[in-house]
Design a protein around this motif. Structure first.
Motif, PDB file in Angstrom:
ATOM      1  N   ASN A   1       9.742   9.135  14.620  1.00  0.00           N
ATOM      2  CA  ASN A   1       9.816  10.160  15.592  1.00  0.00           C
ATOM      3  C   ASN A   1      11.140  10.502  16.306  1.00  0.00           C
ATOM      4  O   ASN A   1      11.189  10.613  17.318  1.00  0.00           O
ATOM      5  CB  ASN A   1       8.778   9.715  16.827  1.00  0.00           C
TER       6      ASN A   1
ATOM      7  N   VAL B   1       9.972   6.303   6.325  1.00  0.00           N
ATOM      8  CA  VAL B   1      10.135   4.841   5.936  1.00  0.00           C
ATOM      9  C   VAL B   1       8.685   4.137   5.510  1.00  0.00           C
ATOM     10  O   VAL B   1       7.796   4.751   5.724  1.00  0.00           O
ATOM     11  CB  VAL B   1      10.427   4.008   7.175  1.00  0.00           C
ATOM     12  N   ARG B   2       8.767   3.232   4.660  1.00  0.00           N
ATOM     13  CA  ARG B   2       7.405   2.470   4.492  1.00  0.00           C
ATOM     14  C   ARG B   2       7.298   1.278   5.452  1.00  0.00           C
ATOM     15  O   ARG B   2       7.835   0.216   5.581  1.00  0.00           O
ATOM     16  CB  ARG B   2       7.798   1.695   3.040  1.00  0.00           C
ATOM     17  N   GLY B   3       6.207   1.573   6.302  1.00  0.00           N
ATOM     18  CA  GLY B   3       5.954   0.645   7.254  1.00  0.00           C
ATOM     19  C   GLY B   3       5.129  -0.436   6.864  1.00  0.00           C
ATOM     20  O   GLY B   3       5.472  -1.613   7.408  1.00  0.00           O
ATOM     21  N   ASP B   4       4.508  -0.407   5.521  1.00  0.00           N
ATOM     22  CA  ASP B   4       4.121  -1.561   5.034  1.00  0.00           C
ATOM     23  C   ASP B   4       5.032  -2.599   4.679  1.00  0.00           C
ATOM     24  O   ASP B   4       5.033  -3.897   4.613  1.00  0.00           O
ATOM     25  CB  ASP B   4       3.229  -1.297   3.795  1.00  0.00           C
TER      26      ASP B   4
ATOM     27  N   ASP C   1      15.343   0.415   9.973  1.00  0.00           N
ATOM     28  CA  ASP C   1      14.660  -0.955  10.707  1.00  0.00           C
ATOM     29  C   ASP C   1      15.589  -1.882  11.178  1.00  0.00           C
ATOM     30  O   ASP C   1      16.433  -2.531  10.086  1.00  0.00           O
ATOM     31  CB  ASP C   1      13.568  -1.236   9.862  1.00  0.00           C
ATOM     32  N   GLU C   2      15.822  -2.156  12.140  1.00  0.00           N
ATOM     33  CA  GLU C   2      16.786  -3.146  12.769  1.00  0.00           C
ATOM     34  C   GLU C   2      16.689  -4.437  12.328  1.00  0.00           C
ATOM     35  O   GLU C   2      17.398  -5.180  11.825  1.00  0.00           O
ATOM     36  CB  GLU C   2      16.685  -3.094  14.306  1.00  0.00           C
TER      37      GLU C   2
ATOM     38  N   GLU D   1       2.606   2.861   2.231  1.00  0.00           N
ATOM     39  CA  GLU D   1       2.152   3.639   3.451  1.00  0.00           C
ATOM     40  C   GLU D   1       3.667   4.303   4.283  1.00  0.00           C
ATOM     41  O   GLU D   1       4.446   3.467   4.641  1.00  0.00           O
ATOM     42  CB  GLU D   1       1.408   2.871   4.652  1.00  0.00           C
ATOM     43  N   VAL D   2       3.735   5.403   4.011  1.00  0.00           N
ATOM     44  CA  VAL D   2       5.066   6.141   4.395  1.00  0.00           C
ATOM     45  C   VAL D   2       4.493   6.901   5.869  1.00  0.00           C
ATOM     46  O   VAL D   2       3.404   7.216   5.992  1.00  0.00           O
ATOM     47  CB  VAL D   2       5.368   7.000   3.452  1.00  0.00           C
ATOM     48  N   PHE D   3       5.675   6.476   6.843  1.00  0.00           N
ATOM     49  CA  PHE D   3       5.350   7.386   7.984  1.00  0.00           C
ATOM     50  C   PHE D   3       6.589   7.753   8.448  1.00  0.00           C
ATOM     51  O   PHE D   3       7.818   7.708   7.924  1.00  0.00           O
ATOM     52  CB  PHE D   3       4.960   6.495   9.185  1.00  0.00           C
ATOM     53  N   GLU D   4       6.753   9.047   9.098  1.00  0.00           N
ATOM     54  CA  GLU D   4       7.622   9.910   9.685  1.00  0.00           C
ATOM     55  C   GLU D   4       8.320   9.217  10.949  1.00  0.00           C
ATOM     56  O   GLU D   4       7.400   8.918  11.920  1.00  0.00           O
ATOM     57  CB  GLU D   4       7.280  11.172  10.000  1.00  0.00           C
TER      58      GLU D   4
ATOM     59  N   VAL E   1       8.094  -2.690   6.123  1.00  0.00           N
ATOM     60  CA  VAL E   1       8.499  -3.394   7.282  1.00  0.00           C
ATOM     61  C   VAL E   1       7.772  -4.758   7.470  1.00  0.00           C
ATOM     62  O   VAL E   1       8.317  -5.804   8.078  1.00  0.00           O
ATOM     63  CB  VAL E   1       8.312  -2.354   8.602  1.00  0.00           C
ATOM     64  N   ARG E   2       6.557  -4.455   7.496  1.00  0.00           N
ATOM     65  CA  ARG E   2       5.503  -5.580   7.990  1.00  0.00           C
ATOM     66  C   ARG E   2       5.619  -6.898   6.845  1.00  0.00           C
ATOM     67  O   ARG E   2       5.866  -8.067   7.224  1.00  0.00           O
ATOM     68  CB  ARG E   2       3.975  -5.148   7.763  1.00  0.00           C
TER      69      ARG E   2
ATOM     70  N   ASP F   1       0.658  -1.244   0.141  1.00  0.00           N
ATOM     71  CA  ASP F   1      -0.022  -0.213   0.133  1.00  0.00           C
ATOM     72  C   ASP F   1       0.783   1.419  -0.055  1.00  0.00           C
ATOM     73  O   ASP F   1       0.274   2.207   0.090  1.00  0.00           O
ATOM     74  CB  ASP F   1      -0.948  -0.040   1.123  1.00  0.00           C
TER      75      ASP F   1
END
Lengths: 338, 350
Positions: free
Chosen positions: B66, B74-77, B115-116, B61-64, B79-80, B59
């Motif tokens: 913190n 990064v693209r949270g989708d 992402d580790e 989905e980009v998030f900033e 990572v998942r 999808d």
């Protein structure tokens, strides 16, 4: 914002010789007890059932990766990258509960004590079973985690920038708890007063439900992948640091303004935590393969498994708290009766 | 530290503006008989006519993050999805992430830096950008996304060359080089490029940063000499000025900046300068790369970065007789060129 610092070690006893090795031959991603039968959920395709006599049987669950699993003590429900939601009972019977028509990944699953099941695929969260028909909720972004509230039919849906509290059987507008960032696993405190998420970044975030007041819980070197409420919900034990971090939830303010307890420090990262269901004891698994039992009161430790390479990837107690099972990423597994 | 490079699964990021031919290239990668199995993360299901249970819809989905860093997205989708894919390790050899035509490649690349868990299991191999020879020149004028994708690329597949004249091809290549002279460029029809030229490139592998030279100096990529000779434009026109037969454009907005020094750099000055530079100008800097000779250090130091994220390490000993020259390049938008030059100069050991 609270941070923790390193604590002191404690004396150590050992019960390693009482551990029975289990030939589950799969890398367990979670363990669930159905009565005294242990279910080891693998990373892909299969689960292994270990009955009271120690007999291992392998059960086919999915056509690919198993992405999530939950249990209510009567069944284990898993979601897979084959788009299926599957239930397994203690007798080893498998039933398909739902199939995603587009074969989307089933990313998350949660079970309600009265029989309802919640799952998600992409942005869509579903609830079925219990009373009422299947309901769906569209989250603003992909669902990161799901949890049922301990009372009523209310589901916490974690996503980007917060958590939505959804009431599947009510017309009420879902309640949105906002906090910037990507929220993954979510859990309600057993007293139904707090909601806590493990975030993508190495931190947790909580809200007091009465007034949506924020609780920032940070200071972790790594992402929190495992959370477990201690007996009676007095504390929330977490992985992600080189000791077990336990946030206090005894007062009406939860951990706000308080320091967490830091127990059982090792030269390794805590990978899994599982609190004893009745006593103030927890089990902790580490990235170097160590498993410890820890008394919450004074941090006294008992060695259950020596460090042996692969990280501990699953850890669970049975409901009575008489059996502790663990699994590691390399497929090694064991159980100990207490 | 054990060498994890070989165990980490290579990830190729495939970008390109709408209609450039990304899907054509993907279909080739998936259908050709190369003995490898790819997991493919696509933005639109159904465009790929191949049945494969390792094709996953995403999808974007980009998030900033913190962490106070505004361009740290990064693209949270991803990572998942990476987490899910890692449960099937051993079932595939490499991963390809296709982005939408309008996507900025940075959040995808940054996902593999911050992402580790992703970093533990996978490594970014290269950003491959498919460009449409006929329309790219226009898109570079009106679509900032297209320019981003060219600037970010390690490999550019300049596709549909059969639809343009030699002059037009030279023109579009010159425009690409005006933005990104360092990417390897392949001219193709229907994305007919050897897959070994787009996959397993190791463009983000610090061990494989060998030299930093603009690609056009040696006229192409070595596989393609016949085309190069046709490609040269011997008729200087008024839009650009000639350089060894190639037209040369300066993009007003996106440029590369190359710095070099024969004298060794002072690491106590250079490292803080570089870190400060990416911290303050990181939004403008898309990619950075360097090979450094430090004072009193017999090892080559290499680094590379994406926006504000940097990674660097000692690579190997300088060889006997090897010229100990430091080279640094930045590709970015409206780079403060003079300030960067001055800063670099001030790090030279006197």
């Amino acid at each position: 914002m609270k941070q923790f610092d390193t604590g002191e070690g404690a004396s150590i006893a050992s019960i390693t010789e009482r551990v029975r090795a289990l030939p589950v031959s799969l890398p367990a991603t979670s363990i669930h007890f159905l009565g005294d039968t242990a279910v080891f959920v693998g990373a892909e395709e299969n689960a292994a059932l270990i009955d009271e006599a120690g007999e291992v049987s392998t059960v086919a669950m999915h056509g690919g990766a198993i992405l999530c699993a939950a249990s209510d003590g009567r069944r284990v429900v898993t979601g897979g990258d084959d788009g299926r939601l599957v239930a397994l009972d203690a007798a080893g019977a498998v039933r398909v509960l739902a199939t995603d028509p587009k074969r989307r990944w089933i990313d998350n699953v949660a079970l309600h004590p009265e029989g309802a099941v919640a799952w998600s695929a992409g942005k869509t969260a579903f609830v079925a079973g219990g009373r009422g028909e299947e309901k769906t909720f569209e989250a603003p972004t992909t669902v990161g985690g799901l949890a049922f509230a301990p009372k009523g039919l209310r589901v916490a849906v974690a996503h980007y920038n917060g958590v939505t509290l959804w009431f599947p059987n009510m017309a009420a507008k879902p309640e949105f708890l906002e906090w910037a960032g990507s929220h993954l696993a979510v859990t309600f405190s057993p007293d139904n007063k707090f909601v806590v998420t493990a975030m993508h970044e190495p931190a947790m975030h909580g809200w007091r439900l009465a007034d949506a007041r924020h609780m920032r819980m940070s200071g972790y070197p790594g992402r929190v992948r495992s959370m477990s409420w201690s007996a009676g919900g007095k504390g929330l034990a977490t992985s992600g640091a080189d000791s077990v971090i336990i946030w206090p939830f005894t007062s009406k303010d939860g951990p706000m303004g308080k320091e967490p307890a830091m127990l059982a420090p090792l030269q390794a990262r805590v990978s899994m935590v599982a609190c004893h269901p009745r006593q103030d004891i927890l089990a902790a698994g580490y990235s170097d393969g160590t498993v410890l039992m820890v008394r919450l009161e004074d941090g006294a430790e008992i060695l259950v498994r020596r460090n042996s390479g692969a990280p501990v990837s699953a850890l669970a107690w049975n409901a009575r708290g008489t059996l502790l099972a663990f699994g590691a990423e390399d497929g090694d597994a064991g159980i100990v009766a207490l | 530290m054990p060498d994890l490079t070989s165990q980490r699964i290579p990830v190729t990021v495939l970008t390109g503006y709408l209609g450039a031919g990304k899907t054509t290239l993907l279909n080739r990668i998936l259908s050709e008989n190369h003995g490898k199995k790819y997991a493919v993360i696509v933005n639109e299901f159904g465009e790929i006519g191949i049945d494969n249970d390792l094709i996953i819809g995403a999808d974007e989905e980009v998030f900033e993050m913190n962490n106070g860093c505004v361009c740290c997205t990064v693209r949270g989708d991803l990572v998942r999805i990476m987490e899910g894919l890692m449960k099937r390790k051993g079932k595939f050899d490499a991963i390809i992430v296709e982005t939408t035509g309008l996507a900025d490649p940075a959040p995808v690349a940054q996902t593999f830096f911050v992402d580790e868990d992703v970093q533990k299991n996978a490594r970014l191999d290269a950003v491959v950008t498919v460009a449409d020879a006929k329309w790219l020149s226009d898109r570079l004028k009106d679509a900032p996304e297209a320019k981003n994708q060219i600037a970010f690329a390690d490999v550019i597949v300049l596709n549909k060359t059969d639809l343009v004249s030699k002059a037009e091809l030279a023109e579009v290549e010159a425009r690409i080089r005006g933005i990104n002279p360092y990417a390897t460029l392949h001219r193709t029809e229907r994305c007919q490029v050897a897959l070994s030229d787009v996959l397993e490139r190791g463009a983000f592998d610090l061990d494989r940063i060998l030299e930093i030279e603009p690609e056009f100096l040696d006229a192409g990529d070595g596989h393609d000499h016949a085309h190069d000779h046709h490609g040269h434009d011997h008729h200087h026109d008024h839009a650009g000025h000639g350089h060894g037969g190639l037209k040369h454009y300066h993009d007003e907005e996106m440029q590369s900046l190359s710095l070099r020094s024969d004298k060794p750099l002072d690491p106590t000055k250079f490292m803080p300068w570089l870190q400060n530079l990416v911290a303050t100008e990181g939004q403008k800097i898309l990619r950075s790369k360097g090979i450094l000779a430090f004072t009193g250090d017999d090892d080559r130091y290499v680094f590379q970065g994406v926006h504000m994220m940097l990674e660097g390490d000692h690579q190997r000993k300088w060889k006997d007789g090897e010229r100990r020259e430091s080279r640094v390049v930045f590709i970015g938008r409206e780079l403060p060129q003079q300030a960067i030059r001055d800063g670099f100069e001030s790090c030279i050991t006197t």
